[in-house]
Scaffold this motif. Structure first.
Motif, PDB file in Angstrom:
ATOM      1  N   ARG A 154     -51.040  12.928  17.098  1.00 23.40           N
ATOM      2  CA  ARG A 154     -51.144  11.406  17.551  1.00 23.40           C
ATOM      3  C   ARG A 154     -50.468  10.348  16.752  1.00 23.40           C
ATOM      4  O   ARG A 154     -50.699   9.373  16.607  1.00 23.40           O
ATOM      5  CB  ARG A 154     -52.766  11.262  17.105  1.00 23.40           C
ATOM      6  CG  ARG A 154     -53.744  12.255  17.608  1.00 23.40           C
ATOM      7  CD  ARG A 154     -55.266  11.975  17.133  1.00 23.40           C
ATOM      8  NE  ARG A 154     -56.174  13.152  17.801  1.00 23.40           N
ATOM      9  CZ  ARG A 154     -56.460  14.470  17.015  1.00 23.40           C
ATOM     10  NH1 ARG A 154     -56.086  14.423  15.878  1.00 23.40           N
ATOM     11  NH2 ARG A 154     -57.238  15.137  17.612  1.00 23.40           N
ATOM     12  N   ILE A 155     -49.199  10.917  16.307  1.00 20.92           N
ATOM     13  CA  ILE A 155     -48.234   9.889  15.903  1.00 20.92           C
ATOM     14  C   ILE A 155     -47.057   9.810  16.686  1.00 20.92           C
ATOM     15  O   ILE A 155     -45.907  10.483  16.370  1.00 20.92           O
ATOM     16  CB  ILE A 155     -47.786  10.255  14.349  1.00 20.92           C
ATOM     17  CG1 ILE A 155     -49.109  10.334  13.405  1.00 20.92           C
ATOM     18  CG2 ILE A 155     -46.839   9.326  13.816  1.00 20.92           C
ATOM     19  CD1 ILE A 155     -49.755   9.273  13.108  1.00 20.92           C
ATOM     20  N   PRO A 156     -47.183   9.121  17.787  1.00 16.41           N
ATOM     21  CA  PRO A 156     -45.924   9.191  18.853  1.00 16.41           C
ATOM     22  C   PRO A 156     -44.854   8.159  18.221  1.00 16.41           C
ATOM     23  O   PRO A 156     -45.041   7.261  17.326  1.00 16.41           O
ATOM     24  CB  PRO A 156     -46.540   8.455  19.946  1.00 16.41           C
ATOM     25  CG  PRO A 156     -47.662   7.609  19.572  1.00 16.41           C
ATOM     26  CD  PRO A 156     -48.025   8.322  18.289  1.00 16.41           C
ATOM     27  N   VAL A 157     -43.763   8.579  18.427  1.00 13.59           N
ATOM     28  CA  VAL A 157     -42.401   7.883  18.312  1.00 13.59           C
ATOM     29  C   VAL A 157     -41.514   7.682  19.589  1.00 13.59           C
ATOM     30  O   VAL A 157     -41.402   8.586  20.351  1.00 13.59           O
ATOM     31  CB  VAL A 157     -41.560   8.755  17.187  1.00 13.59           C
ATOM     32  CG1 VAL A 157     -40.144   7.803  16.762  1.00 13.59           C
ATOM     33  CG2 VAL A 157     -42.223   8.723  15.813  1.00 13.59           C
ATOM     34  N   LEU A 158     -40.954   6.331  19.590  1.00 16.19           N
ATOM     35  CA  LEU A 158     -40.156   6.266  20.780  1.00 16.19           C
ATOM     36  C   LEU A 158     -38.935   5.890  20.491  1.00 16.19           C
ATOM     37  O   LEU A 158     -38.661   4.949  19.489  1.00 16.19           O
ATOM     38  CB  LEU A 158     -40.788   5.199  21.610  1.00 16.19           C
ATOM     39  CG  LEU A 158     -40.293   4.722  23.060  1.00 16.19           C
ATOM     40  CD1 LEU A 158     -40.515   5.592  23.845  1.00 16.19           C
ATOM     41  CD2 LEU A 158     -41.015   3.568  23.512  1.00 16.19           C
ATOM     42  N   ILE A 159     -37.634   6.283  21.201  1.00 17.22           N
ATOM     43  CA  ILE A 159     -36.437   5.973  21.058  1.00 17.22           C
ATOM     44  C   ILE A 159     -35.940   5.243  22.441  1.00 17.22           C
ATOM     45  O   ILE A 159     -36.173   5.727  23.449  1.00 17.22           O
ATOM     46  CB  ILE A 159     -35.503   7.159  20.519  1.00 17.22           C
ATOM     47  CG1 ILE A 159     -35.643   7.678  19.259  1.00 17.22           C
ATOM     48  CG2 ILE A 159     -34.049   6.772  21.030  1.00 17.22           C
ATOM     49  CD1 ILE A 159     -34.563   8.659  18.834  1.00 17.22           C
ATOM     50  N   HIS A 160     -35.382   4.003  21.813  1.00 18.78           N
ATOM     51  CA  HIS A 160     -34.827   3.264  23.071  1.00 18.78           C
ATOM     52  C   HIS A 160     -33.256   3.256  22.760  1.00 18.78           C
ATOM     53  O   HIS A 160     -32.956   3.217  21.602  1.00 18.78           O
ATOM     54  CB  HIS A 160     -35.146   2.052  23.101  1.00 18.78           C
ATOM     55  CG  HIS A 160     -36.423   1.672  23.823  1.00 18.78           C
ATOM     56  ND1 HIS A 160     -36.956   2.246  24.806  1.00 18.78           N
ATOM     57  CD2 HIS A 160     -37.516   0.833  23.365  1.00 18.78           C
ATOM     58  CE1 HIS A 160     -38.220   1.815  25.177  1.00 18.78           C
ATOM     59  NE2 HIS A 160     -38.395   1.168  24.097  1.00 18.78           N
ATOM     60  N   PHE A 161     -32.428   3.838  23.879  1.00 18.77           N
ATOM     61  CA  PHE A 161     -30.794   3.818  23.537  1.00 18.77           C
ATOM     62  C   PHE A 161     -30.009   3.017  24.658  1.00 18.77           C
ATOM     63  O   PHE A 161     -30.480   3.400  25.832  1.00 18.77           O
ATOM     64  CB  PHE A 161     -30.420   5.333  23.447  1.00 18.77           C
ATOM     65  CG  PHE A 161     -28.992   5.695  23.084  1.00 18.77           C
ATOM     66  CD1 PHE A 161     -28.425   5.411  21.717  1.00 18.77           C
ATOM     67  CD2 PHE A 161     -28.354   5.762  24.276  1.00 18.77           C
ATOM     68  CE1 PHE A 161     -27.181   5.591  21.569  1.00 18.77           C
ATOM     69  CE2 PHE A 161     -26.799   6.206  23.994  1.00 18.77           C
ATOM     70  CZ  PHE A 161     -26.401   5.965  22.638  1.00 18.77           C
ATOM     71  N   ASN A 162     -29.248   2.197  24.507  1.00 23.67           N
ATOM     72  CA  ASN A 162     -28.301   1.757  25.539  1.00 23.67           C
ATOM     73  C   ASN A 162     -27.066   2.105  24.880  1.00 23.67           C
ATOM     74  O   ASN A 162     -26.548   2.007  23.859  1.00 23.67           O
ATOM     75  CB  ASN A 162     -28.518   0.263  25.477  1.00 23.67           C
ATOM     76  CG  ASN A 162     -29.527  -0.003  26.398  1.00 23.67           C
ATOM     77  OD1 ASN A 162     -29.984   0.282  27.204  1.00 23.67           O
ATOM     78  ND2 ASN A 162     -30.175  -1.511  25.904  1.00 23.67           N
ATOM     79  N   ASP A 163     -26.439   2.774  25.838  1.00 23.28           N
ATOM     80  CA  ASP A 163     -24.822   3.284  25.607  1.00 23.28           C
ATOM     81  C   ASP A 163     -23.926   2.067  25.412  1.00 23.28           C
ATOM     82  O   ASP A 163     -24.219   0.923  25.929  1.00 23.28           O
ATOM     83  CB  ASP A 163     -24.437   4.165  26.537  1.00 23.28           C
ATOM     84  CG  ASP A 163     -23.195   5.108  26.076  1.00 23.28           C
ATOM     85  OD1 ASP A 163     -23.000   5.143  24.920  1.00 23.28           O
ATOM     86  OD2 ASP A 163     -22.779   5.933  26.980  1.00 23.28           O
ATOM     87  N   ALA A 164     -22.912   2.323  24.892  1.00 26.98           N
ATOM     88  CA  ALA A 164     -21.775   1.241  24.785  1.00 26.98           C
ATOM     89  C   ALA A 164     -21.149   0.923  26.055  1.00 26.98           C
ATOM     90  O   ALA A 164     -20.999   1.595  27.209  1.00 26.98           O
ATOM     91  CB  ALA A 164     -20.682   1.734  23.539  1.00 26.98           C
ATOM     92  N   GLU A 165     -20.923  -0.600  26.200  1.00 26.82           N
ATOM     93  CA  GLU A 165     -20.508  -1.182  27.173  1.00 26.82           C
ATOM     94  C   GLU A 165     -19.088  -1.805  26.760  1.00 26.82           C
ATOM     95  O   GLU A 165     -19.000  -2.030  25.648  1.00 26.82           O
ATOM     96  CB  GLU A 165     -21.169  -2.055  27.971  1.00 26.82           C
ATOM     97  CG  GLU A 165     -22.567  -1.269  28.732  1.00 26.82           C
ATOM     98  CD  GLU A 165     -23.612  -2.044  29.347  1.00 26.82           C
ATOM     99  OE1 GLU A 165     -23.078  -3.342  29.315  1.00 26.82           O
ATOM    100  OE2 GLU A 165     -24.320  -1.774  30.175  1.00 26.82           O
ATOM    101  N   VAL A 166     -18.244  -2.475  27.607  1.00 27.04           N
ATOM    102  CA  VAL A 166     -17.343  -3.173  27.213  1.00 27.04           C
ATOM    103  C   VAL A 166     -17.496  -4.194  26.507  1.00 27.04           C
ATOM    104  O   VAL A 166     -18.390  -5.452  26.883  1.00 27.04           O
ATOM    105  CB  VAL A 166     -16.118  -3.697  28.365  1.00 27.04           C
ATOM    106  CG1 VAL A 166     -15.230  -4.620  27.925  1.00 27.04           C
ATOM    107  CG2 VAL A 166     -15.849  -2.371  29.322  1.00 27.04           C
ATOM    108  N   GLY A 167     -17.096  -4.425  25.137  1.00 30.79           N
ATOM    109  CA  GLY A 167     -17.560  -5.268  24.240  1.00 30.79           C
ATOM    110  C   GLY A 167     -18.727  -5.507  23.592  1.00 30.79           C
ATOM    111  O   GLY A 167     -19.276  -6.456  22.803  1.00 30.79           O
ATOM    112  N   MET A 168     -19.458  -4.275  23.989  1.00 32.38           N
ATOM    113  CA  MET A 168     -20.964  -4.059  23.300  1.00 32.38           C
ATOM    114  C   MET A 168     -21.065  -2.790  23.047  1.00 32.38           C
ATOM    115  O   MET A 168     -20.911  -1.710  23.650  1.00 32.38           O
ATOM    116  CB  MET A 168     -21.867  -4.399  24.540  1.00 32.38           C
ATOM    117  CG  MET A 168     -23.238  -4.246  23.879  1.00 32.38           C
ATOM    118  SD  MET A 168     -23.793  -5.636  22.789  1.00 32.38           S
ATOM    119  CE  MET A 168     -23.632  -7.217  24.310  1.00 32.38           C
ATOM    120  N   PRO A 169     -21.398  -2.577  21.409  1.00 34.45           N
ATOM    121  CA  PRO A 169     -21.617  -1.242  20.988  1.00 34.45           C
ATOM    122  C   PRO A 169     -22.833  -0.824  21.341  1.00 34.45           C
ATOM    123  O   PRO A 169     -23.690  -1.302  21.928  1.00 34.45           O
ATOM    124  CB  PRO A 169     -21.516  -1.520  19.569  1.00 34.45           C
ATOM    125  CG  PRO A 169     -22.021  -3.010  19.447  1.00 34.45           C
ATOM    126  CD  PRO A 169     -21.347  -3.547  20.719  1.00 34.45           C
TER     127      PRO A 169
END
Length: 202
Positions: A154-169
């Motif tokens: 009953r202790i959920p954890v969520l990861i959001h991930f966006n990979d690197a793009e040109v000019g954006m880490p």
């Protein structure tokens, strides 16, 4: 050399195990989301069964749990409210938890960066590593990858991930259901984040 933080958790772990000796673990098993068998309580930490007795806590490999994990599981058992708080529709970062301060923000940033650095260009590897911790991929608009874990019952954890793009880490966010702060203190939630990040990168 022992890091000062390890020594701090070691001292806390000993004190909490002493308190655990006065607790009827069998009667709390169901409320905690665990199981009772063979004179021990079993709780899953990111899908890995940990066995708890009044004398020791053992990890999924049968070894004594680290002091930090011992602190986390003891507090989860000792602080469990008689009535579980309702799940919240709101996901929050560690820095949004009540009592968080500047140091918490720094810690959160550093933890995020560990994951971002390790998995830049390799979101599939992040998904694979997450699966070993019980993480399941979900679809959330605006993110390349979203993975939901159950840190403790009953202790959920969520990861959001966006990979690197040109000019954006690469960018990563680790979030808790807001109700988690009603079950665990800020230190324990920090232990969860540290455990997750450390086991994701191996």
């Amino acid at each position: 050399m022992i890091h000062p933080e390890d020594a701090l958790f070691d001292e806390k772990a000993g004190g909490l195990l002493t308190k655990l000796k006065g607790v009827d673990l069998a009667s709390r098993a169901n409320a905690l989301g665990g199981t009772w068998a063979g004179e021990s309580l079993t709780l899953s930490l990111f899908g890995r069964p940990h066995r708890i007795t009044r004398e020791v806590i053992r990890d999924h490999e049968g070894n004594p749990a680290t002091p930090a994990v011992t602190v986390l599981l003891c507090r989860y058992i000792l602080s469990r409210p008689s009535e579980l708080p309702p799940a919240s529709p709101e996901w929050v970062t560690l820095r949004d938890i009540k009592g968080a301060g500047v140091l918490t923000s720094v810690f959160t940033d550093n933890t995020r960066k560990i994951i971002e650095t390790a998995f830049t260009g390799h979101p599939d590897s992040l998904a694979a590593a997450s699966a070993t911790l019980g993480g399941g991929v979900e679809s959330h608009r605006g993110y390349d990858l979203s993975i939901r874990f159950l840190a403790l019952p009953r202790i959920p954890v969520l990861i959001h991930f966006n990979d690197a793009e040109v000019g954006m880490p690469a960018q990563c966010a680790i979030l808790f259901d807001r109700s988690a702060q009603d079950c665990l203190d800020l230190e324990c939630l920090s232990i969860i984040v540290t455990y997750l990040a450390g086991n994701l990168i191996g």
